[in-house]
Design a protein around this motif. Sequence first.
Motif, short mmCIF file in Angstrom:
data_model
loop_
_atom_site.label_atom_id
_atom_site.label_comp_id
_atom_site.label_asym_id
_atom_site.label_seq_id
_atom_site.Cartn_x
_atom_site.Cartn_y
_atom_site.Cartn_z
N VAL A 108 2.39 -1.12 4.51
CA VAL A 108 2.28 0.27 4.11
C VAL A 108 3.66 0.87 3.85
O VAL A 108 4.58 0.74 4.66
CB VAL A 108 1.56 1.10 5.19
CG1 VAL A 108 1.52 2.58 4.80
CG2 VAL A 108 0.14 0.57 5.40
N VAL A 109 3.80 1.54 2.70
CA VAL A 109 5.01 2.29 2.35
C VAL A 109 4.59 3.74 2.15
O VAL A 109 3.75 4.04 1.30
CB VAL A 109 5.66 1.74 1.07
CG1 VAL A 109 6.81 2.63 0.63
CG2 VAL A 109 6.14 0.31 1.27
N THR A 110 5.15 4.64 2.95
CA THR A 110 4.79 6.05 2.87
C THR A 110 5.80 6.81 2.01
O THR A 110 7.01 6.62 2.13
CB THR A 110 4.75 6.68 4.28
OG1 THR A 110 3.77 5.98 5.06
CG2 THR A 110 4.38 8.15 4.21
N ILE A 111 5.26 7.67 1.12
CA ILE A 111 6.09 8.48 0.23
C ILE A 111 5.86 9.95 0.55
O ILE A 111 4.73 10.43 0.50
CB ILE A 111 5.76 8.22 -1.26
CG1 ILE A 111 5.76 6.72 -1.56
CG2 ILE A 111 6.75 8.94 -2.16
CD1 ILE A 111 5.35 6.38 -2.99
N ASP A 112 6.94 10.65 0.88
CA ASP A 112 6.86 12.08 1.18
C ASP A 112 7.30 12.89 -0.03
O ASP A 112 7.92 12.38 -0.95
CB ASP A 112 7.78 12.43 2.37
CG ASP A 112 7.41 11.64 3.62
OD1 ASP A 112 6.24 11.66 4.01
OD2 ASP A 112 8.32 10.98 4.18
N GLY A 113 6.99 14.19 0.02
CA GLY A 113 7.46 15.08 -1.03
C GLY A 113 6.39 16.03 -1.51
O GLY A 113 5.20 15.84 -1.24
N PRO A 114 6.79 17.07 -2.26
CA PRO A 114 5.83 18.03 -2.82
C PRO A 114 5.16 17.46 -4.05
O PRO A 114 5.64 16.50 -4.66
CB PRO A 114 6.71 19.23 -3.18
CG PRO A 114 8.04 18.60 -3.52
CD PRO A 114 8.18 17.42 -2.59
N ASP A 115 4.04 18.05 -4.42
CA ASP A 115 3.32 17.66 -5.63
C ASP A 115 4.20 18.00 -6.83
O ASP A 115 4.47 19.16 -7.10
CB ASP A 115 2.00 18.43 -5.68
CG ASP A 115 1.09 18.01 -6.82
OD1 ASP A 115 1.60 17.46 -7.82
OD2 ASP A 115 -0.13 18.24 -6.72
N TYR A 145 0.85 -1.19 0.00
CA TYR A 145 0.00 0.00 0.00
C TYR A 145 0.88 1.24 0.00
O TYR A 145 1.65 1.46 0.94
CB TYR A 145 -0.88 -0.03 1.25
CG TYR A 145 -2.02 0.94 1.29
CD1 TYR A 145 -3.31 0.54 0.95
CD2 TYR A 145 -1.82 2.25 1.71
CE1 TYR A 145 -4.37 1.43 1.02
CE2 TYR A 145 -2.88 3.15 1.78
CZ TYR A 145 -4.14 2.72 1.43
OH TYR A 145 -5.21 3.59 1.51
N LEU A 146 0.79 2.05 -1.07
CA LEU A 146 1.58 3.27 -1.18
C LEU A 146 0.76 4.45 -0.68
O LEU A 146 -0.25 4.82 -1.28
CB LEU A 146 2.00 3.50 -2.63
CG LEU A 146 2.84 2.41 -3.28
CD1 LEU A 146 3.15 2.77 -4.73
CD2 LEU A 146 4.12 2.17 -2.49
N ASP A 147 1.19 5.03 0.42
CA ASP A 147 0.49 6.16 1.03
C ASP A 147 1.31 7.42 0.85
O ASP A 147 2.53 7.42 1.04
CB ASP A 147 0.27 5.89 2.52
CG ASP A 147 -0.23 7.13 3.24
OD1 ASP A 147 -1.36 7.53 2.96
OD2 ASP A 147 0.52 7.69 4.07
N GLY A 148 0.65 8.49 0.44
CA GLY A 148 1.36 9.75 0.29
C GLY A 148 0.46 10.82 -0.27
O GLY A 148 -0.68 10.56 -0.68
N VAL A 194 3.33 12.76 -5.70
CA VAL A 194 4.65 12.31 -5.26
C VAL A 194 5.12 11.08 -6.04
O VAL A 194 6.18 10.53 -5.74
CB VAL A 194 4.68 12.01 -3.74
CG1 VAL A 194 4.43 13.28 -2.95
CG2 VAL A 194 3.66 10.94 -3.36
N GLY A 195 4.33 10.64 -7.01
CA GLY A 195 4.77 9.55 -7.88
C GLY A 195 4.17 8.19 -7.55
O GLY A 195 4.67 7.17 -8.04
N LYS A 196 3.11 8.15 -6.74
CA LYS A 196 2.53 6.85 -6.37
C LYS A 196 2.00 6.11 -7.59
O LYS A 196 2.26 4.91 -7.77
CB LYS A 196 1.39 7.05 -5.35
CG LYS A 196 1.79 7.74 -4.08
CD LYS A 196 0.66 7.77 -3.06
CE LYS A 196 -0.60 8.41 -3.57
NZ LYS A 196 -0.43 9.87 -3.81
#
Length: 327
Positions: A194-201, A76-79, A83-85
């Motif tokens: 769960v894998v969380t991805i941070d970053g700006p749009d 599960y990609l959360d962000g 951010v590229g999910k």
Amino acid sequence: MTPDLVGRRPTLDAAALVDQLVPPPHFATATFETYIPDPDYPSQAAALEAVRTFAIRATRRGIPGLRSSTAGKGLYLDGGFGVGKTHLLAAAAAAVGDRAVFGTFVEYTHLVGALGFVRARDELAQFALVCIDEFELDDPGDTLLMARLMRELTDAGAAIAATSNTLPDSLGEGRFAAEDFRREIQAVAGLFTVVTIDGPDYRHRGDVESPVPASSAQVDAVAGDPDGVVVGWSELVDDLWHVHPSRYGAYVEGVRALGLQEVTPLDDQARALRVVALVDRLYDRDVRIIASGAPLDHVFPEDMLRGGYRKKYFRALSRLTSMAAPR
């Protein structure tokens, strides 16, 4: 010029729905190699490796002698937005090839509606990897349906990869009486790592400003494009009510430039959600938008942006801004 949108009533062959579950044109060429992690956000590089490993192991389902497999498991990609999910999800589908299917959450619920639960489950269970983009549970019926579908798919040995901007144990919050369906929501959450991805749009990196509304003449000029369509905003919003959202992809087929005359803020949530679904399909196809009237980032009023569907609306605003930006 492409024929007018208003009045289109596309039909879809239910038997062909599964074959259409592939990454949309916007992500048709997405690969792990073309995903460029932002060095300021190490979680992006970590997510790239996690998804790559998951996809590699998904291809090993059913192959004798290869024990390391993701069969029956979920990622599960959360962000946040942009951010590229979806890029990573499409890259996973590309890596697995014809043993993977890719669709949005809504497309899977529509598939069940068209084929029936048992047939849809049996069709999907044949794949090594089922990719579910934009995972949101907006009502109790969808909660029960998707929880059961994913549970039975993983029981059958399929791997599931999903994206969302809501952690799985928080799905449904603010939309309906989530506590009444906590068991089903927890069942969904229990399927995933769960894998969380941070970053700006990424769509707004470089401080892209909100597009200035065009003049009526500039919008009319879109009609001169070979694949351009010009339509009145209120006319389009009204027409969407007569087309099932599962057909919005076919509804905008062939459109590459869309001129919108006299955009006004929406005041009805049911119609606003249909506009969100249309925006998703337009964005999938890299459609360029030229609009007059109210700025596109004013389409959804403040009360909607504070409500239970706020994440859908903010995603749509992000995509509208991207499609209306100068090219």
